[in-house]
Design an enzyme around this catalytic site. Structure first.
Site, short mmCIF file in Angstrom:
data_model
loop_
_atom_site.label_atom_id
_atom_site.label_comp_id
_atom_site.label_asym_id
_atom_site.label_seq_id
_atom_site.Cartn_x
_atom_site.Cartn_y
_atom_site.Cartn_z
N GLU A 1 -3.02 7.19 -1.02
CA GLU A 1 -3.07 6.17 -2.06
C GLU A 1 -4.01 5.10 -1.52
O GLU A 1 -3.64 4.32 -0.66
CB GLU A 1 -1.70 5.55 -2.32
CG GLU A 1 -1.76 4.54 -3.46
CD GLU A 1 -0.79 3.38 -3.38
OE1 GLU A 1 -0.51 2.76 -4.41
OE2 GLU A 1 -0.30 3.06 -2.27
N ASP B 1 1.31 6.02 1.49
CA ASP B 1 1.41 4.78 0.72
C ASP B 1 0.45 3.72 1.28
O ASP B 1 0.37 3.53 2.50
CB ASP B 1 2.86 4.28 0.83
CG ASP B 1 3.14 3.13 -0.11
OD1 ASP B 1 2.97 3.30 -1.32
OD2 ASP B 1 3.53 2.04 0.38
C1 GLC Z 1 2.50 1.54 -3.34
C2 GLC Z 1 3.59 2.19 -4.14
C3 GLC Z 1 4.37 1.12 -4.84
C4 GLC Z 1 4.98 0.21 -3.79
C5 GLC Z 1 3.91 -0.34 -2.86
C6 GLC Z 1 4.51 -0.98 -1.64
O1 GLC Z 1 1.54 0.91 -4.12
O2 GLC Z 1 3.06 3.15 -5.02
O3 GLC Z 1 5.38 1.66 -5.66
O4 GLC Z 1 5.64 -0.85 -4.41
O5 GLC Z 1 3.06 0.66 -2.40
O6 GLC Z 1 5.00 -0.01 -0.75
#
Ligand code: GLC
Length: 537
Positions: free
Chosen positions: A257, A204
């Site tokens: 991500e 994440d």
């Molecule tokens: C990422 C996740 C999202 C979350 C954020 C904070 O972007 O995909 O759902 O709110 O991180 O952890």
């Protein structure tokens, strides 16, 4: 597909948003028991692996992305023992399991943050997070001008005067990755789950871990180096993680991500000594336009090939409007991650479904791996009319009720039956699903679509199962073939052609020996607008 290349170069990974997948114990929230009961469904769908959104102990201020203990499963979802059983059973079905790891921040209920609050300003307990005195004569101004992704300032002040940083909600304090204990702790957490059999992790906010230590104000206008996004130093962390994963047998792999400004910056995450893969959000952000899509595909493949990393295509996830609804407008706007997606014009559900079917065949024919977000195989639309009283995404409150947030793509799945909860929860459930399901979803259930050749579910099943067996699909390259404007045609070796018709006219299929699968009927050798087909040559 080559049998020697590691699995993650070609895998189709199904995203399980666990709160909304299947509820085993009847409390209205999806859980591990529900997921275990649906493994045969996932196996028959034809995917290779599951990415499971955070399942750790959490007060759920951000749907589990606020983790209080990374070595515990939240009681809403089950126990560590059940997680171990799930991993074993998934493996028994030939499905790999990738949990989500959230290294940028913890919950404000995490033992470390509680200790930090109990300690004084300047104490070692506060050094694991990002605490600073405020600005102005009384320190009443935040330490800098950074803003939270969810709206409002990125800083919250404590009664003792110190401020702490949270790039997301105030319940998600940012960790200080310059601190060796933070690094050691996450390495230990990775080992904890790797030794329980997980096949990798989705990381994440991988691009957010390192902040400029001077915490400078964000300058106006474009900036060469952002003070907290995508800083070069993050790659040191991931080099260590890659080595750590390699200590375990069986090709464990990471997916980042990482939101970056350019494909070049994204490629840096997946260099040979870095992470294995990263989501390609450019594909998701593209409009429904052949030129735009072709540019994104070419740029991604070109840049990723310079670092020998596979592409990973994605159309939807738990943070964005579902693509059946994005594509269901005449004008599909290009999406920008710094803004909530604002659809333009009236929804035409049939148009959205047609394009979503074509997009699925496009995505699954491209070189590399792909992600399927739960419910896209059922053709679920975004639920755009959830009543304000049920909205739970912190974005709704933090934006001062100007952005409804991401709940519309998180509505619990419809499995069977004619009315809510559509088999999401067992018959004797004690609570309704945590978000209400639309009254008109009875035709969208997995049960209603099973065996219906014209359904989205059967299209996904057919395409995914063809993809598993076809030697041309998965990793490797593509060759574009000549085509008129608005039509994408590419071939893959051996003997495969994909055609996507984004023009307004029927398009005569190129030479082929058979149609392997098409998103709609092919008549007189013509592919109708907004349709796609896979051909054998
Ligand atoms: C990422 C996740 C999202 C979350 C954020 C904070 O972007 O995909 O759902 O709110 O991180 O952890």
């Amino acid at each position: 597909m080559s049998t020697t290349a590691p699995w993650w170069r070609s895998a189709v990974i199904y995203q399980v948003y666990i709160r909304s997948f299947a509820d085993g114990n009847g409390d209205g929230v999806g859980d591990i028991a529900g997921l275990r009961s649906r493994l045969p469904y996932l196996k028959s769908l034809g995917v290779d692996a599951l990415w499971i959104n955070p399942w750790y102990k959490s007060p759920m201020a951000d749907g589990g992305y606020d983790v209080a203990d990374f070595r515990e499963i939240d009681p809403l979802f089950g126990t560590v023992a059940e997680a171990e059983q799930l991993i074993e059973e998934a493996h028994g079905h030939g499905l790999r399991v990738i949990p989500d790891i959230v290294p940028n921040h913890t919950s404000d209920q995490h033992a470390w943050f509680r200790a930090a609050l109990a300690a004084r300003p300047g104490s070692p307990e506060r050094e694991r997070y990002v605490f600073r005195p405020g600005r102005g004569p009384d320190g009443t101004q935040p330490p800098n001008n950074w803003v939270s992704v969810f709206g409002g300032p990125a800083w919250t002040r404590l009664p003792d005067g110190d401020w702490y940083l949270h790039l997301f909600a105030p319940e998600q304090p940012d960790l200080n990755w310059q601190h060796p204990e933070v690094r050691e702790e996450f390495e230990s957490i990775l080992r904890f789950w790797f030794s329980r059999g997980v096949d990798g992790f989705r990381i994440d906010v991988a691009h957010g871990l390192i902040k400029d230590p001077a915490l400078p104000d964000l300058p106006p206008g474009p900036h060469a180096r952002h003070p907290h996004w995508d800083r070069d130093e993050v790659h040191d962390i991931f080099r260590t993680w890659r080595r750590l994963a390699a200590e375990f047998d069986g090709d464990r792999a990471f997916v980042a991500e990482a939101w970056t400004d350019t494909p070049e910056r994204l490629a840096a995450y997946v260099r040979e000594d870095g992470l294995h893969t990263a989501f390609n959000f450019d594909f998701l952000m593209a409009s429904w336009d052949s030129k735009d899509l072709r540019t994104v595909i070419d740029d991604s493949l070109t840049l990723l090939s310079t670092v020998d990393a596979p592409a990973t295509w994605v159309l939807s996830n738990h943070d964005v409007m579902r693509h059946a609804s994005r594509y269901g407008r005449k004008k599909v706007t290009r999406w920008s991650p710094t803004e909530p997606y604002r659809p333009e014009g009236v929804l035409d559900p049939a148009l959205g479904t047609r394009r979503a079917r074509a997009a699925a065949l496009l995505m699954l024919a491209l070189p590399g791996g792909a992600y399927v977000y739960q419910g896209e195989e059922l053709g679920l639309p975004e639920v755009e009319d959830l009543p304000e009283s049920v909205l739970q995404d912190p974005i709704w409150e933090r934006s001062g009720h100007t952005d409804r947030g991401r709940d519309g793509c998180r509505v619990p799945l419809p499995w069977s039956g004619r009315s809510a909860p559509y088999g999401f929860s067992p018959d004797n459930a004690s609570a309704a699903p945590w978000l209400p399901q639309p009254a008109d979803w009875s035709e969208r259930t997995a049960q209603a679509q099973t065996g219906d050749k014209a359904s989205m579910l059967e299209l996904y099943r057919t395409a995914l199962n063809l993809r598993r067996d076809h030697p041309a699909l998965g990793d490797s390259t593509l060759t574009w073939l000549d085509s008129p404007e608005g039509v994408l045609v590419f071939s893959r070796t051996p003997g495969f052609t994909c055609v996507v018709n984004l023009s307004g006219e029927p398009y005569p299929l190129p030479e082929h020996t058979s149609v392997l699968v098409s998103s709609g009927p092919v008549q007189d050798g013509l592919l109708a607008p907004d349709h796609a087909a896979w051909l054998a040559r």
